[in-house]
Design an enzyme around this catalytic site. Structure first.
Site, PDB file in Angstrom:
ATOM      1  N   CYS A 139      12.320  82.673  52.557  1.00  0.00           N
ATOM      2  CA  CYS A 139      13.275  82.460  53.499  1.00  0.00           C
ATOM      3  C   CYS A 139      14.568  82.568  52.434  1.00  0.00           C
ATOM      4  CB  CYS A 139      13.730  82.160  54.637  1.00  0.00           C
ATOM      5  SG  CYS A 139      14.452  82.363  56.014  1.00  0.00           S
ATOM      6  N   HIS A 157       8.077  82.602  57.623  1.00  0.00           N
ATOM      7  CA  HIS A 157       7.507  80.586  56.396  1.00  0.00           C
ATOM      8  C   HIS A 157       6.134  80.424  57.717  1.00  0.00           C
ATOM      9  CE1 HIS A 157      11.806  78.914  56.723  1.00  0.00           C
ATOM     10  NE2 HIS A 157      12.164  80.463  57.257  1.00  0.00           N
TER      11      HIS A 157
END
Length: 511
Positions: free
Chosen positions: A342, A434
């Protein structure tokens, strides 16, 4: 008829509210009770995306798993994601509604949300036999009581009995219990049913005289003494912690399946988010995970992870100031394994255009991946599925940055080989997803690739199931409640509410 309820409050932050709530939930569901978790307001950078695309705290997602139900936005209607010392992004019913200072939020906005959170709680209580609510911080934060919607505010609004949890490992638990009650108004004190001691080490009989005296002083009983157990802090709200194994620097490492261990260093970037991404790595026998903040700590790492962050540009500046940026660039040039997740993926790219999060405009990235990132005002919230290394991958996305991948090899693809997310150049991988490492087959394949590049004789264990380990962990929490709490009294509290006639303890809340 609405279901029963209970508010698990704490004498302090990190007293164990999240794990006690999860333990009560797992104990109840094993008794055949249809139960749901609830936290009116959560402040955390550790969040999750529900199937309907709502962002909630990971602690509530974990508690929903303890209940064996699918998490929803109703379980955490307000999420605050800190972006600095004085401001947070406000996420309402799973969607961001803007940035707000602490003064602005507590000065009026929070109080207006009481109706929303009570409505969510009512809807859950209509659908479930019981709802176990988690408070935040301490209910005796008298400076914030007027606008409180997560502790006594929600207890008063929904007439919930309150169980106060205290961490005896910190010391001063009796004073904390007494002081918590004595600083509440008479109306709030009426709802405080009693206490639960957490993290006790030693002979419980030595504690009992103190609990008896506390009962005589407050008129409130103890509902149990939970023993100290290593590694029970799963999916905490914040902190440098591998939640499946406990504190990273104290974590026990299982013997490797192969000849050597694999060392993983996680850069402890500012405003680190979803640090639980590395839990699945720590769950692998022979994988040693540690958080680092100095360049020399990367030297012996077989894999370096740059995790997610709520402040990509701030994290990039921090890496440069500490000399970690140069170490990461050298590592990438040498082909040594590096993974960005991310925000960590974004800062590994060529440049960032950010007029949203940091408002810094054009910022040069580390330039190790052929990626350009533009921050959008809307937030991507998704639960994607794809393939990598020939294995199925599931994850979730929470980001404002939109990545344009200009080269490299695909990392995560669809069934037809078309790139879905991220890229790879040499030994450097990057992805917005994630939770991808929780996919067992993908994790094992990724670790094999890392070990080969690192020249380690490491072999992933063939039977490690992250989901099974998580279930085992939740059952351990349920066992703690079942074996060390007065479950009959707890159930009466949940079903029938707070006992009548509890005495007022002076001085009460200041006027």
């Amino acid at each position: 008829m609405s279901g029963g309820g209970l508010l698990v409050a704490g004498t302090t932050s990190d007293a164990g509210k999240s794990v006690v709530t999860a333990g009560i939930c797992r104990w109840l569901v094993r008794q055949g009770v249809k139960v749901a978790p609830f936290k009116a307001q959560n402040m955390s950078l550790n969040s999750f995306v529900t199937r309907e695309g709502a962002e909630i705290g990971r602690a509530q997602a974990m508690q929903a798993q303890a209940c064996r139900v699918e998490p929803t936005a109703l379980m955490n209607p307000v999420l605050l994601k800190p972006g600095g010392d004085r401001s947070s992004q406000v996420v309402l019913m799973g969607r961001p509604v803007g940035e707000m200072s602490a003064r602005g939020y507590h000065g009026g906005r929070q109080e207006k949300l009481l109706g929303t959170v009570l409505d969510c709680l009512d809807r859950l209580r209509d659908a479930y036999d019981a709802v176990i609510c988690e408070g935040a911080g301490s209910p005796a934060e008298i400076n914030l009581r007027r606008t409180d919607i997560v502790n006594m505010g929600i207890a008063r609004g929904a007439r919930l009995p309150v169980l106060v949890v205290g961490d005896i490992d910190r010391g001063g638990v009796f004073a904390s219990f007494f002081g918590t009650v004595a600083l509440l108004s008479p109306e709030d004190q009426e709802l405080v049913a009693g206490f639960l001691v957490n993290k006790f080490r030693g002979d419980v009989s030595l504690l009992e005289p103190g609990l008896d005296m506390l009962h005589r002083l407050t008129g409130r009983r103890s509902y149990g003494v939970l023993p100290f157990r290593h590694g029970l802090g799963i999916d905490e709200e914040d902190g440098l912690r591998v939640s499946l194994r406990g504190a990273v620097r104290e974590s026990a490492v299982a013997a490797p399946a192969g000849e050597e261990v694999l060392r993983v260093a996680v850069c402890a970037v500012p405003l680190m988010s979803n640090f639980t991404d590395v839990d699945a790595l720590a769950a692998e026998p022979g994988v040693v995970v540690r958080f680092v903040d100095r360049p020399d700590e990367l030297a012996d790492a077989d894999l370096v992870v740059v995790p997610g962050t709520r402040g990509t540009v701030k994290a990039l500046r921090w890496l440069r100031e500490r000399g970690l940026a140069d170490a990461l660039v050298r590592r990438a040039a040498e082909g040594r394994p590096l993974l960005g997740i991310c925000g960590g993926f974004q800062l590994l790219g060529e440049h960032i255009e950010d007029d949203v999060e940091s408002r810094a405009g054009h910022v040069d990235g580390l330039g190790v991946l052929p990626v350009r990132v533009r921050f959008a005002r809307g937030k991507t919230l998704a639960r994607p599925v794809g393939e990598a290394f020939g294995e199925r991958v599931e994850g979730y996305e929470i980001h404002h940055g939109v990545a344009e991948v200009l080269g490299g090899d695909p990392f995560i693809s669809d069934d037809h080989g078309h790139s879905l997310d991220g890229c790879r150049v040499g030994g450097t991988w990057g992805t917005h997803w994630h939770g991808a490492l929780e996919s067992d087959g993908f994790r094992r394949a990724f670790l094999r690739a890392v070990a080969e590049r690192a020249g380690r004789r490491f072999v992933p264990a063939p039977d490690t199931s992250f989901a099974a380990l998580r279930e085992e962990q939740l059952d351990r929490l349920g066992d703690l409640i079942e074996q060390h709490a007065d479950t009959d009294a707890l159930w009466r509290l949940i079903e029938s509410g707070v006992p009548r006639g509890l005495p007022f303890i002076p001085p009460g809340a200041p006027v």
